[in-house]
Design an enzyme around this catalytic site. Sequence first.
Site, PDB file in Angstrom:
ATOM      1  N   PRO A 106      40.874  33.482  36.392  1.00 12.14           N
ATOM      2  CA  PRO A 106      41.841  32.434  36.780  1.00 12.14           C
ATOM      3  C   PRO A 106      41.859  31.252  35.796  1.00 12.14           C
ATOM      4  CG  PRO A 106      40.008  32.574  38.352  1.00 12.14           C
ATOM      5  CD  PRO A 106      39.861  33.724  37.409  1.00 12.14           C
ATOM      6  N   GLU A 163      31.186  35.677  41.361  1.00 12.97           N
ATOM      7  CA  GLU A 163      31.573  34.310  40.995  1.00 12.97           C
ATOM      8  C   GLU A 163      32.084  34.224  39.565  1.00 12.97           C
ATOM      9  OE1 GLU A 163      31.758  31.270  42.787  1.00 12.97           O
ATOM     10  OE2 GLU A 163      31.796  32.896  44.246  1.00 12.97           O
ATOM     11  N   ARG A 217      56.184  48.654  30.570  1.00  6.34           N
ATOM     12  CA  ARG A 217      57.644  48.625  30.684  1.00  6.34           C
ATOM     13  C   ARG A 217      58.310  48.262  29.361  1.00  6.34           C
ATOM     14  NH1 ARG A 217      59.890  48.498  35.515  1.00  6.34           N
ATOM     15  NH2 ARG A 217      61.665  47.370  34.668  1.00  6.34           N
ATOM     16  N   ASP A 277      66.553  43.320  32.839  1.00  8.81           N
ATOM     17  CA  ASP A 277      65.523  42.784  33.734  1.00  8.81           C
ATOM     18  C   ASP A 277      65.538  41.267  33.749  1.00  8.81           C
ATOM     19  OD1 ASP A 277      64.593  45.220  34.413  1.00  8.81           O
ATOM     20  OD2 ASP A 277      62.686  45.071  33.351  1.00  8.81           O
TER      21      ASP A 277
HETATM   22  N1  ADE Z   1      40.343  37.073  38.707  1.00  8.61           N
HETATM   23  C1  ADE Z   1      40.329  36.310  39.817  1.00  8.61           C
HETATM   24  N2  ADE Z   1      41.464  35.649  39.977  1.00  8.61           N
HETATM   25  C2  ADE Z   1      42.261  35.976  38.924  1.00  8.61           C
HETATM   26  C3  ADE Z   1      43.572  35.596  38.512  1.00  8.61           C
HETATM   27  N3  ADE Z   1      44.315  34.740  39.213  1.00  8.61           N
HETATM   28  N4  ADE Z   1      44.053  36.135  37.369  1.00  8.61           N
HETATM   29  C4  ADE Z   1      43.302  36.976  36.641  1.00  8.61           C
HETATM   30  N5  ADE Z   1      42.060  37.364  36.980  1.00  8.61           N
HETATM   31  C5  ADE Z   1      41.545  36.875  38.102  1.00  8.61           C
END
Ligand code: ADE
Length: 261
Positions: A89, A116, A154, A169
């Site tokens: 993330p 984590e 794609r 698209d």
């Molecule tokens: N792992 C945990 N959350 C994620 C996300 N939002 N994007 C990519 N990998 C992740």
Amino acid sequence: MMEFTVLTIFPEMVAAFWEHGIIRRAIERKKIFASALNIRDFATDRHQVTDDRPYGGGSGMIMKPEPLAGAIAAAEKTMPAARKILLTPRGRVFNQSVAWELAACEGLILVCGRYEGIDERICHGLIEDEISIGDYILSGGELAAMVIIEAVTRLIPGALGADDAVENDSFSNGLLEYAHYTRPPVFEDQHVPEVLLSGHHRKIENWRLESSLMRTLLKRPELLHGRELNNREREILKKWSDEIQRILEPYQRSKKRGDCE
Ligand code: ADE
């Protein structure tokens, strides 16, 4: 041929993904090759442990560096030119232009964290890119890896059948896709726009461009801000703007005269 290798402790999760739809067809057409390596197979201890407690204390477990480094090295052996990407993330946010960028790579090694997070030392040197699929937290990178594989596949020439062309698209031209209709011509009192039944190709194309622009303006106006408009698009926006101006004009005139609203 574009090659994807997913490094994960849940290889069955992604293996099911190769068996369906466009990914399966792209593999059958030999446009992509997709595989998964089980990080657990590269664990160095007898119990094949892949996680451990964080130094410094705190909750949650951290993925140990040795199994990850072993899995990355094994993937690199068969794909030396592939880009090594960690799904996290905290990475740069994936979108269609990142998909185009990745589609130009020879291969992708997609490293899926769990728990984590992963030991920071894996990120230095072994990982070349960090990608997030959006500002929310998943339990691991597997879904993110699948999202990336699908969006990138794609874009690979010949991976889709002729019927699934990507040119129209959403986002392929920076706009949302136009509205679609199929039979019947009337459904629950709602009619298909007349022009689409006319067989007049130029008018249909114009209608579709207007539909795309209207949707983008109403649903994702920020897409229009970061994008150059061509002449036709400018003409359409000008036409709408003039129309809105005409609607507002009486109010603006009365305001100038100081009338009550
Ligand atoms: N792992 C945990 N959350 C994620 C996300 N939002 N994007 C990519 N990998 C992740």
